[in-house]
Write a protein that holds these residues in place. Structure first.
Motif, PDB file in Angstrom:
ATOM      1  N   UNK A  60       0.829  -1.211   0.000  1.00 42.49           N
ATOM      2  CA  UNK A  60       0.000   0.000   0.000  1.00 42.49           C
ATOM      3  C   UNK A  60       0.859   1.255   0.000  1.00 42.49           C
ATOM      4  N   UNK A  61       1.874   1.286   0.859  1.00 40.44           N
ATOM      5  CA  UNK A  61       2.743   2.468   0.966  1.00 40.44           C
ATOM      6  C   UNK A  61       3.574   2.639  -0.302  1.00 40.44           C
ATOM      7  N   UNK A  62       4.088   1.537  -0.845  1.00 43.90           N
ATOM      8  CA  UNK A  62       4.926   1.619  -2.044  1.00 43.90           C
ATOM      9  C   UNK A  62       4.141   2.153  -3.233  1.00 43.90           C
ATOM     10  N   UNK A  63       2.948   1.640  -3.433  1.00 45.66           N
ATOM     11  CA  UNK A  63       2.125   2.090  -4.558  1.00 45.66           C
ATOM     12  C   UNK A  63       1.703   3.543  -4.378  1.00 45.66           C
ATOM     13  N   UNK A 158      11.253  -3.503  -6.765  1.00 41.94           N
ATOM     14  CA  UNK A 158      11.452  -4.570  -5.771  1.00 41.94           C
ATOM     15  C   UNK A 158      10.252  -5.497  -5.708  1.00 41.94           C
ATOM     16  N   UNK A 159       9.070  -4.923  -5.854  1.00 41.11           N
ATOM     17  CA  UNK A 159       7.844  -5.710  -5.743  1.00 41.11           C
ATOM     18  C   UNK A 159       7.489  -6.403  -7.051  1.00 41.11           C
ATOM     19  N   UNK A 160       8.211  -6.087  -8.124  1.00 46.41           N
ATOM     20  CA  UNK A 160       7.929  -6.707  -9.414  1.00 46.41           C
ATOM     21  C   UNK A 160       6.732  -6.117 -10.113  1.00 46.41           C
ATOM     22  N   UNK A 161       6.218  -4.976  -9.603  1.00 48.31           N
ATOM     23  CA  UNK A 161       5.052  -4.347 -10.214  1.00 48.31           C
ATOM     24  C   UNK A 161       5.486  -3.605 -11.470  1.00 48.31           C
ATOM     25  N   UNK A 162       4.855  -3.938 -12.593  1.00 49.22           N
ATOM     26  CA  UNK A 162       5.194  -3.308 -13.856  1.00 49.22           C
ATOM     27  C   UNK A 162       6.224  -4.069 -14.661  1.00 49.22           C
ATOM     28  N   UNK A 163       6.912  -5.048 -14.048  1.00 46.67           N
ATOM     29  CA  UNK A 163       7.948  -5.789 -14.757  1.00 46.67           C
ATOM     30  C   UNK A 163       7.362  -6.703 -15.826  1.00 46.67           C
TER      31      UNK A 163
END
Length: 199
Positions: A60-63, A158-163
């Motif tokens: 939540x914080x990262x996004x 780091x979270x792999x979001x968008x990769x």
């Protein structure tokens, strides 16, 4: 006969040379940014439940942070953005934590000297040391922690979001390049083969 063999080897040499040059054409390494702003989240303890809570808060914080870092050019401006959004970030973290335990305290703060280990992002290396960070303490804050670089905005990496989207675009691009080059090479070999055996 000999000339046909020579042409085939020349063609193979040119194709292999072109392929190797493309494989070795990597983007230049970016310099390590002089300033960075990090995120560190401390879970209440190391139990599976509290590690799960930490992960949900992390996402939540990262996004939320990435959405507000998109057009921020400097660390100083990034600090101002987070200082202005501390209450909102804390509320978002509390909503998640309190859905599990309404009595669990959550504290979000900007601290100037927080210890971090070495971190590698592709060609970038962030050496170990004390860095300014947005710190999220959940409960006693004695469990395993998680951290990333908020500015420049690398947490989603780091979270792999968008990769996955980037990989699909790269695969499509490479496929198009192969499709464009393959007919020319195939046509060349066909001509050589025909000349070779029709002579």
């Amino acid at each position: 006969m000999k000339s046909a063999i020579i042409y085939v080897f020349i063609g193979l040499f040119l194709v292999v040379g072109n392929w190797e040059s493309q494989q070795q054409h990597w983007p230049e390494e970016d310099p390590v940014p002089e300033d960075s702003l990090r995120l560190r989240i401390f879970s209440h303890d190391d139990s599976l439940l509290h590690q799960q809570i930490k992960q949900e808060v992390r996402d939540e914080v990262a996004i939320y942070s990435a959405e507000h870092m998109e057009d921020v050019p400097t660390k100083e401006e990034a600090r101002e953005v987070f200082a202005a959004h501390l209450d909102t970030i804390e509320e978002k973290a509390e909503d998640i934590v309190h859905s599990y335990d309404p009595s669990m305290p959550v504290d979000v703060s900007l601290d100037e000297d927080v210890a971090f280990p070495t971190k590698v992002y592709g060609p970038l290396v962030y050496p170990a040391g004390d860095y300014e960070a947005l710190v999220v303490d959940i409960g006693d804050g004695e469990g395993e922690n998680w951290w990333c670089v908020l500015f420049p905005p690398l947490c989603l990496t780091d979270l792999g979001i968008g990769e996955e989207e980037d990989e699909e675009e790269q695969e499509d691009h490479e496929s198009e390049e192969v499709d464009e080059n393959e007919p020319e090479f195939t046509f060349f070999l066909a001509e050589v083969w025909e000349d070779w055996f029709s002579a």
